[in-house]
Structure formats: C-alpha cells, structure tokens
Design an enzyme around this catalytic site. Sequence first.
Site, PDB file in Angstrom:
ATOM      1  N   ASP A  85      -2.142   1.682   9.387  1.00  0.00           N
ATOM      2  CA  ASP A  85      -1.482   3.003   8.735  1.00  0.00           C
ATOM      3  C   ASP A  85      -1.626   4.128   9.687  1.00  0.00           C
ATOM      4  O   ASP A  85      -2.339   4.134  10.326  1.00  0.00           O
ATOM      5  CB  ASP A  85      -2.193   2.958   7.177  1.00  0.00           C
ATOM      6  CG  ASP A  85      -3.468   3.251   6.993  1.00  0.00           C
ATOM      7  OD1 ASP A  85      -4.389   2.834   8.179  1.00  0.00           O
ATOM      8  OD2 ASP A  85      -3.868   4.259   6.331  1.00  0.00           O
ATOM      9  N   GLU A 150      -6.681   3.419   5.879  1.00  0.00           N
ATOM     10  CA  GLU A 150      -7.811   4.317   6.475  1.00  0.00           C
ATOM     11  C   GLU A 150      -7.316   5.615   6.572  1.00  0.00           C
ATOM     12  O   GLU A 150      -8.336   6.488   6.219  1.00  0.00           O
ATOM     13  CB  GLU A 150      -7.867   4.017   7.881  1.00  0.00           C
ATOM     14  CG  GLU A 150      -9.139   4.276   8.559  1.00  0.00           C
ATOM     15  CD  GLU A 150      -9.319   5.927   9.298  1.00  0.00           C
ATOM     16  OE1 GLU A 150     -10.303   6.327   9.475  1.00  0.00           O
ATOM     17  OE2 GLU A 150      -8.218   6.443   9.627  1.00  0.00           O
TER      18      GLU A 150
HETATM   19 ZN   LIG Z   1      -7.466   6.224  13.172  1.00  0.00          ZN
END
Ligand SMILES: [Zn+2]
Length: 400
Positions: A85, A150
């Site tokens: 992501d 994340e």
């Molecule tokens: Zn990163």
Amino acid sequence: MSPNTPAPLDFDPTDPIALTQALVRCPSVTPAEGGALALLGAVLSAEGFNVERPIFSEPGMPDIENLYARIGSEGPVLVIAGHTDVVPPGDLAAWTRDPFAAEIVDGVLYGRGACDMKGGLAAMVAAAIRYRRENPEAPGSIAFLVTGDEEGPAVNGTVKLLAWADQRGERFDHCLLGEPTNPATMSDMIKIGRRGSLTGKLSVQGVQGHVGYPHLAQNPIRGMVRLLAALDATPLDAGTEHFDPSNLEVTTLDVGNPATNVIPSQARAVFNIRFNDLWTPETLAAEIERRLREAAGNAVRYEIAFEPTNAVAFLTQPGPFVAMVAEAVEAETGKRPALSTTGGTSDARFIKNYCPVVEYGVVGQTMHKIDERVATADLKTLERITHRLLKTYFATPLQS
Ligand SMILES: [Zn+2]
C-alpha cells in the site's frame, strides 16, 4: 481489470526495475489493493511459491488484503516483509510525472511507492526468484509477508498476518524488512531497532476573566509554560549504546482565544516522545507524571492523559544475522553501512515478537513526497545485495 485476475506477465520477474514499474502502476492507496498483491501473488506462484491471500476485517474499518508466500518446507526460514500500500499522491498538478505511470527518466523511476516501498519489495522478490531458479534444491525456506495496511491504521495488516501465520505453525528464523533505510546512498544504513513512541495530552485549568482585572482570573498559560518548561528542563536520558537520547517534542499548544483582553480558561498541549530502550511506555509515563507533579505543586491545576501505544523500543542485538546483512551491503557497495535505530516506527516492532528483524531498503529521501522516485541503479544494487544475502544465509546455518 479485476484485482484478482492479473494479466499474464509481460516482463521478466527477475528484473527489479520492470517489477517495480508493474507494482507502481497498481494504484494501491491504502486500503485499496489496486492489483499489487494479485500481481505479486501471480509472480511468486509461477515460481513455485505457495501463495495465500488472507483478508482481515475489523468493525468500522475497511477489509484489508494481505499476502503470504513461501517456498520450501524446512528450516531455516528467512522471511522477507513489506507492504504494497502507498500514501495518496496528494496534489496531482504538483507532480512532474504521473504518480502511477512508473516513468523512467535519466535512470530515475518516478511514482508513488517507488521508494516506500514497492521498489524495495520488487528488488527482493526479483532476487528471491533468481536465487531459487539458480538453486532449485536450496535448503531452507524463503517466505514473503506482505501487507496492504502499513500506511493506514495498520490494524488489519502485519499484526494479524503474523498471528495468522503463527497459528498455522509457520516459524520464522530471521526477517528482512525492505523499508527504505538509506538517507543518501545504498551503503549508508541498516536498521537494527526502532525507538518507541508515546503521545501525551496535557491540559491546564485556569479561571477566565478580564486582563485588566487579573486578580479576579487565573491565567492557565502561565501554568502551562511552567509545566512544559519542567518537561523540557532535564534530558530524559543520555542515550544508550545503539540509541540516541530519548526526545520529547511539544507538537501543539492551544488556547483558542480570539480576544486580546480576555484571560482564557484553559490551555492544552500535546507532546510526543520518541524513546529508547531505557524506557517502556509505562515507566516513561510515570516519569512524566512525576515531573508534572513536582512542577505543579499546589499552584497549577492540570490533567495529563497518554494515548495508548503499541510502539515500544526494541533492538535486534548485532549478532551474526545483522553482520551477514551488513557484509552483503558492503560486498556490493564497497562500504560498511551504519547500524542505526533512528527514524519513525515501522512494522518491525511487530515482527520482532516472532524473530530477529533487520531493516534495509532503498534510499528514502522522497518517501511520501511529491515526485517520489528511486534510482534504477539502486534497485539493481538492492537485488544483488538480497541475492548475496540469500546465498550466504542458506549456505551458513545461523542460530536464531
Ligand atoms: Zn513504508
């Protein structure tokens, strides 16, 4: 194209540049999968990896796709971790290149995620594929632990993926996390730990009134200044062997008073502490409370609250695995990298509960910025370093 049905590969997956381009072209802004994990899954399963795509949920949060892939059935297991992501591109007009086109100009690949961290992940995947093609009977196992969460709340990502793998009996001996760790060149820095993070919210109560009649009021700013000065007066510590001194920064100070002739009723401040391995969130909160109590005496009425945190400080002791990563970097770049614990938090703080973790990746200068980019030469260097590490790791059994 549905994210689950990637087109057949039109590039060589051992080419870290082509693989980075393919990943950058997947618009995987958290929480969107954007085709990035599907692409990785297709690439890895074509090479014999067993690929799984667990989806994790939490009430009130978007479902998140993740990926776990493994080749080999025996130990040692080297797990390579990362995320696909990316943060939003921001003002598109400010970019000089399309953030999802992965254009290469003068040896520089542009795009959101190019350095944080599709480039790092692509180079490591390319290296693992090349290594396994060259060594189909290699001992041990290589695993990939990749999340799509994340850059977001990080609730349905690495934490759950690790627990999911653990429940299935997956055991990891060492982990390489491919976040961008280098400040300027590929030989600068590997990370062997991270500081913890604790946020405190402080408010001081006063009595509102006319500035011309201060004896009828009580200015909370005076008390707040006194408390903040007390927090700042003495360093929290002097640092440790592998950590800088812990640092407290006041991040905001608010009174919300639009008038020049009114003493306000309340002042609020927020501070964040990045702390080293001398502290836990609990011992640090107790020290802050002690300083506030002492400074306030009976004169200042205040309240302090700490936000819950899962960011504790941790250190991966510089042993044989750390040395092996450092040696691979030195062999390919000609310079020994520094062992560091600087910077923000990362998913390494969750992985360290399962196995020793070392972070190394590309140059991080443009992460999250407009015109995020990575040098294609650095992608090749990272591929070679990872390949060398895999060769050494599986030739030289380590005690984990
Ligand atoms: Zn990163």
